[in-house]
Design a protein around this motif. Structure first.
Motif, PDB file in Angstrom:
ATOM      1  N   TYR A  97      19.459  72.661  24.203  1.00 30.23           N
ATOM      2  CA  TYR A  97      20.063  72.364  25.443  1.00 30.23           C
ATOM      3  C   TYR A  97      19.610  73.080  26.848  1.00 30.23           C
ATOM      4  N   CYS A  98      19.146  74.243  26.579  1.00 32.09           N
ATOM      5  CA  CYS A  98      18.659  75.284  27.636  1.00 32.09           C
ATOM      6  C   CYS A  98      17.457  75.238  28.130  1.00 32.09           C
ATOM      7  N   GLY A  99      17.049  75.415  29.274  1.00 30.44           N
ATOM      8  CA  GLY A  99      15.851  75.431  30.104  1.00 30.44           C
ATOM      9  C   GLY A  99      15.245  76.793  29.975  1.00 30.44           C
ATOM     10  N   LEU A 100      15.960  77.818  29.516  1.00 37.45           N
ATOM     11  CA  LEU A 100      15.560  79.224  29.166  1.00 37.45           C
ATOM     12  C   LEU A 100      15.055  79.265  27.993  1.00 37.45           C
ATOM     13  N   ARG A 101      14.961  78.314  27.090  1.00 37.61           N
ATOM     14  CA  ARG A 101      14.683  78.643  25.680  1.00 37.61           C
ATOM     15  C   ARG A 101      13.182  78.933  25.551  1.00 37.61           C
ATOM     16  N   SER A 108      21.927  87.093  31.243  1.00 32.69           N
ATOM     17  CA  SER A 108      20.236  86.956  30.895  1.00 32.69           C
ATOM     18  C   SER A 108      20.227  86.181  29.695  1.00 32.69           C
ATOM     19  N   GLY A 109      19.035  85.847  29.285  1.00 37.20           N
ATOM     20  CA  GLY A 109      18.632  85.157  27.893  1.00 37.20           C
ATOM     21  C   GLY A 109      18.618  86.334  27.018  1.00 37.20           C
ATOM     22  N   GLU A 110      18.480  85.944  26.019  1.00 39.69           N
ATOM     23  CA  GLU A 110      18.369  87.143  24.550  1.00 39.69           C
ATOM     24  C   GLU A 110      17.168  87.859  24.942  1.00 39.69           C
ATOM     25  N   SER A 158      26.859  89.323  29.935  1.00 38.90           N
ATOM     26  CA  SER A 158      26.532  87.828  29.113  1.00 38.90           C
ATOM     27  C   SER A 158      25.204  87.947  28.855  1.00 38.90           C
ATOM     28  N   MET A 159      24.888  88.713  27.695  1.00 37.30           N
ATOM     29  CA  MET A 159      23.509  88.602  27.327  1.00 37.30           C
ATOM     30  C   MET A 159      23.394  88.242  25.853  1.00 37.30           C
ATOM     31  N   GLY A 160      24.251  87.532  25.268  1.00 40.29           N
ATOM     32  CA  GLY A 160      24.089  86.988  23.797  1.00 40.29           C
ATOM     33  C   GLY A 160      24.306  87.721  22.928  1.00 40.29           C
ATOM     34  N   LEU A 177      30.984  87.806  27.990  1.00 41.49           N
ATOM     35  CA  LEU A 177      31.184  86.544  27.893  1.00 41.49           C
ATOM     36  C   LEU A 177      30.284  85.860  26.760  1.00 41.49           C
ATOM     37  N   LEU A 178      30.643  85.185  26.120  1.00 33.61           N
ATOM     38  CA  LEU A 178      29.850  84.721  24.804  1.00 33.61           C
ATOM     39  C   LEU A 178      30.586  83.298  24.393  1.00 33.61           C
ATOM     40  N   ARG A 179      29.789  82.236  24.931  1.00 36.32           N
ATOM     41  CA  ARG A 179      30.533  80.680  24.725  1.00 36.32           C
ATOM     42  C   ARG A 179      30.006  80.564  23.274  1.00 36.32           C
ATOM     43  N   LEU A 209      22.182  72.526  17.330  1.00 36.60           N
ATOM     44  CA  LEU A 209      21.714  72.951  18.709  1.00 36.60           C
ATOM     45  C   LEU A 209      21.166  74.132  18.946  1.00 36.60           C
ATOM     46  N   ARG A 210      21.362  75.180  17.961  1.00 40.02           N
ATOM     47  CA  ARG A 210      21.064  76.513  18.133  1.00 40.02           C
ATOM     48  C   ARG A 210      20.057  76.819  17.024  1.00 40.02           C
ATOM     49  N   PRO A 211      18.838  76.162  16.781  1.00 38.95           N
ATOM     50  CA  PRO A 211      18.037  76.457  15.693  1.00 38.95           C
ATOM     51  C   PRO A 211      18.130  78.045  15.320  1.00 38.95           C
ATOM     52  N   GLU A 220      28.584  83.464  12.894  1.00 40.24           N
ATOM     53  CA  GLU A 220      27.647  84.645  13.409  1.00 40.24           C
ATOM     54  C   GLU A 220      28.460  84.907  14.697  1.00 40.24           C
ATOM     55  N   ARG A 221      28.234  83.759  15.534  1.00 38.46           N
ATOM     56  CA  ARG A 221      28.822  83.677  16.842  1.00 38.46           C
ATOM     57  C   ARG A 221      30.233  84.449  16.956  1.00 38.46           C
ATOM     58  N   LEU A 222      31.223  83.714  16.244  1.00 34.01           N
ATOM     59  CA  LEU A 222      32.570  83.927  16.154  1.00 34.01           C
ATOM     60  C   LEU A 222      32.641  85.524  15.530  1.00 34.01           C
ATOM     61  N   ALA A 228      32.647  76.674  26.093  1.00 26.41           N
ATOM     62  CA  ALA A 228      31.975  75.604  25.515  1.00 26.41           C
ATOM     63  C   ALA A 228      31.506  74.654  26.728  1.00 26.41           C
ATOM     64  N   MET A 229      30.454  73.786  26.018  1.00 21.42           N
ATOM     65  CA  MET A 229      30.061  72.604  27.094  1.00 21.42           C
ATOM     66  C   MET A 229      30.780  71.478  26.497  1.00 21.42           C
ATOM     67  N   VAL A 230      30.670  70.573  27.418  1.00 24.09           N
ATOM     68  CA  VAL A 230      31.319  69.249  27.211  1.00 24.09           C
ATOM     69  C   VAL A 230      30.442  68.037  27.436  1.00 24.09           C
ATOM     70  N   GLY A 277      31.875  73.934  30.783  1.00 26.55           N
ATOM     71  CA  GLY A 277      30.971  73.337  31.716  1.00 26.55           C
ATOM     72  C   GLY A 277      30.725  71.863  31.140  1.00 26.55           C
ATOM     73  N   PRO A 278      30.138  70.839  31.909  1.00 25.49           N
ATOM     74  CA  PRO A 278      29.448  69.935  31.497  1.00 25.49           C
ATOM     75  C   PRO A 278      27.996  70.211  31.014  1.00 25.49           C
ATOM     76  N   PHE A 279      27.531  69.557  29.859  1.00 23.52           N
ATOM     77  CA  PHE A 279      26.267  69.912  29.452  1.00 23.52           C
ATOM     78  C   PHE A 279      25.423  68.644  30.480  1.00 23.52           C
ATOM     79  N   LEU A 317      14.430  80.469  39.443  1.00 20.95           N
ATOM     80  CA  LEU A 317      13.563  80.837  38.306  1.00 20.95           C
ATOM     81  C   LEU A 317      14.620  80.714  36.895  1.00 20.95           C
ATOM     82  N   TYR A 318      15.782  81.060  37.259  1.00 14.22           N
ATOM     83  CA  TYR A 318      17.010  81.009  36.338  1.00 14.22           C
ATOM     84  C   TYR A 318      17.227  79.651  36.085  1.00 14.22           C
ATOM     85  N   GLU A 319      16.390  79.083  35.656  1.00 11.38           N
ATOM     86  CA  GLU A 319      16.675  77.279  35.295  1.00 11.38           C
ATOM     87  C   GLU A 319      17.189  77.000  34.098  1.00 11.38           C
TER      88      GLU A 319
HETATM   89  N1  SAM Z   1      21.900  83.872  26.711  1.00 10.01           N
HETATM   90  C1  SAM Z   1      23.305  84.007  26.621  1.00 10.01           C
HETATM   91  C2  SAM Z   1      24.003  83.228  25.913  1.00 10.01           C
HETATM   92  O1  SAM Z   1      23.513  82.248  25.451  1.00 10.01           O
HETATM   93  O2  SAM Z   1      25.288  83.343  25.758  1.00 10.01           O
HETATM   94  C3  SAM Z   1      23.688  83.975  28.098  1.00 10.01           C
HETATM   95  C4  SAM Z   1      23.059  83.003  29.256  1.00 10.01           C
HETATM   96  S1  SAM Z   1      23.250  81.261  28.788  1.00 10.01           S
HETATM   97  C5  SAM Z   1      22.139  80.808  29.783  1.00 10.01           C
HETATM   98  C6  SAM Z   1      24.738  80.958  29.487  1.00 10.01           C
HETATM   99  C7  SAM Z   1      25.319  79.508  28.988  1.00 10.01           C
HETATM  100  O3  SAM Z   1      24.461  78.424  29.975  1.00 10.01           O
HETATM  101  C8  SAM Z   1      25.491  79.289  27.767  1.00 10.01           C
HETATM  102  O4  SAM Z   1      26.692  79.727  27.080  1.00 10.01           O
HETATM  103  C9  SAM Z   1      25.625  77.622  27.727  1.00 10.01           C
HETATM  104  O5  SAM Z   1      26.870  77.403  27.755  1.00 10.01           O
HETATM  105  C10 SAM Z   1      25.258  77.470  29.074  1.00 10.01           C
HETATM  106  N2  SAM Z   1      24.062  76.306  29.399  1.00 10.01           N
HETATM  107  C11 SAM Z   1      22.924  76.532  28.836  1.00 10.01           C
HETATM  108  N3  SAM Z   1      22.324  75.327  28.923  1.00 10.01           N
HETATM  109  C12 SAM Z   1      22.855  74.485  29.578  1.00 10.01           C
HETATM  110  C13 SAM Z   1      22.850  73.145  29.990  1.00 10.01           C
HETATM  111  N4  SAM Z   1      21.791  72.396  30.013  1.00 10.01           N
HETATM  112  N5  SAM Z   1      23.943  72.470  30.639  1.00 10.01           N
HETATM  113  C14 SAM Z   1      24.999  73.196  30.862  1.00 10.01           C
HETATM  114  N6  SAM Z   1      25.295  74.819  30.330  1.00 10.01           N
HETATM  115  C15 SAM Z   1      24.144  75.214  29.945  1.00 10.01           C
END
Ligand code: SAM
Ligand code: SF4
Length: 330
Positions: A57-61, A96-98, A124-126, A145-147, A159-161, A167-169, A186-188, A216-218, A290-292
């Motif tokens: 789901y994440c642009g930082l992947r 940050s990202g991880e 919040s760094m994973g 913070l660790l969602r 969603l998280r290969p 492990e998250r828990l 969580a995302m909804v 937050g909404p996805f 850039l933190y997209e």
């Molecule tokens: N890398 C750390 C992690 O994943 O816990 C912290 C940074 S991560 C960018 C922060 C949060 O961004 C994630 O927990 C996720 O819920 C949210 N996120 C990532 N991609 C998203 C998207 N496409 N839409 C909404 N929220 C998103």
């Protein structure tokens, strides 16, 4: 009377405006009773967009080759923290990202210096090793913070290969044991997510006795495998915030940036159905774009506190004094 899963699901799928308005009103009353009218402000500093993970789901992947990556130096992060102090903000959230370049000795020294500015520090760094969480706590971190993103283990693994919900828990358990104030969330609106699984998310927030919960909404990002997915709606996000407030009572709940991104009044609406935190973005302007994580991310930037005050004044609320530490007694 405690909320049942059946009731939570019924509210999540309800489209009767009166029923929805009643839920949001009940959550607002619970927020007022347990948290008061003052809103805590946390300044977010997004210090690195490098990430070893490949969340769908994440642009930082890491597989997103379209993104220009950056890392902030210790000096730059410290300057951003000083900016927070100058603005009267009492908590910085370092996110940050991880990225394994951070979290070691130099980062711990940085946390010690930031701590001397009189700030509360949220990280919040994973997912990190227990030893690292311990060192960061000793260096001065107060909160983490660790969602868990979704409480559905199969959806999580998809969603998280390479990652597992278990492990998250486990990380959340370690953070709690180490004395951090622990935030999750969580995302909804994730593809494959059901109302039943969102209700489970809410009950898991309560079961974990979290100090903070972010919802937050996805939002689909064009350079991810979920580019064509529908994304979460404002209504679903607000209902989930409301149910979370009712279920968790005195947990800190932010009006998230994602809610403000899909609707210009999204954060105001979240503050009126359970949220009690705002998180202006203090990342230096040259890095912010850039933190997209997702496209068109809004930020309350240079005039962070003024913009925050304007939002709160329009709601008859004010900025809280103090650090806004957890209200949970553990
Ligand atoms: N890398 C750390 C992690 O994943 O816990 C912290 C940074 S991560 C960018 C922060 C949060 O961004 C994630 O927990 C996720 O819920 C949210 N996120 C990532 N991609 C998203 C998207 N496409 N839409 C909404 N929220 C998103
Ligand atoms: Fe990395 Fe976090 Fe984005 Fe996953 S959500 S790719 S861990 S920054």
């Amino acid at each position: 009377m405690a909320l049942t899963k059946k009731q939570a699901v019924a509210l999540l799928i309800a489209d009767d405006p009166r029923l929805i308005a009643g839920l949001l009103r009940q959550a607002d009353a619970a927020r007022k009773k347990f948290m008061g009218d003052a809103v805590h402000v946390r300044g977010v500093i997004e210090f690195s967009s490098y990430c070893r993970r490949n969340c769908l789901y994440c642009g930082l992947r890491c597989a997103n080759r379209h993104l220009r990556r950056y890392r902030m130096s210790s000096g730059e992060i410290y300057a951003a923290a000083r900016h927070a102090v100058a603005l009267g903000i009492k908590t910085v959230v370092l996110q940050s990202g991880e990225d394994s370049r951070y979290g070691g000795k130099e980062f711990c020294l940085l946390l010690e210096r930031i701590k001397k500015l009189g700030l509360a520090i949220t990280l919040s760094m994973g997912e990190l090793a227990y030893r690292r969480y311990n060192e960061l706590k000793s260096a001065g971190a107060d909160r983490y913070l660790l969602r868990f993103e979704t409480s559905d283990p199969a959806l999580y693994a998809h969603l998280r290969p390479g990652c597992r919900l278990k492990e998250r828990l486990r990380c959340l358990g370690w953070l709690d044991k180490l004395g951090y104030q622990v935030g999750s969330g969580a995302m909804v609106g994730l593809p494959g997510q059901t109302a039943g699984s969102i209700a489970d998310d809410v009950f898991l927030f309560k079961e974990l006795n979290l100090d903070m919960v972010g919802i937050g909404p996805f939002i689909p990002h064009p350079h991810t495998p979920l580019a064509k997915a529908a994304g979460g709606s404002l209504e679903l996000a607000l209902k989930t915030v409301a149910l979370t407030r009712i279920a968790t009572k005195n947990t800190h709940i932010p009006a998230t940036t994602a809610v403000g991104t899909i609707d210009s009044q999204g954060r105001q609406k979240a503050l009126r159905c359970g949220a009690n935190i705002l998180m202006p973005n203090l990342t230096p302007a040259k890095y912010q774009k850039l933190y997209e994580i997702y496209p068109d991310k809004i930020c309350i930037a240079a005039d962070a506190v003024d913009a925050t005050r304007r939002i709160l004044a329009s709601l008859g609320r004010s900025i809280a004094d103090g650090y806004g530490h957890s209200l949970k007694r553990k």
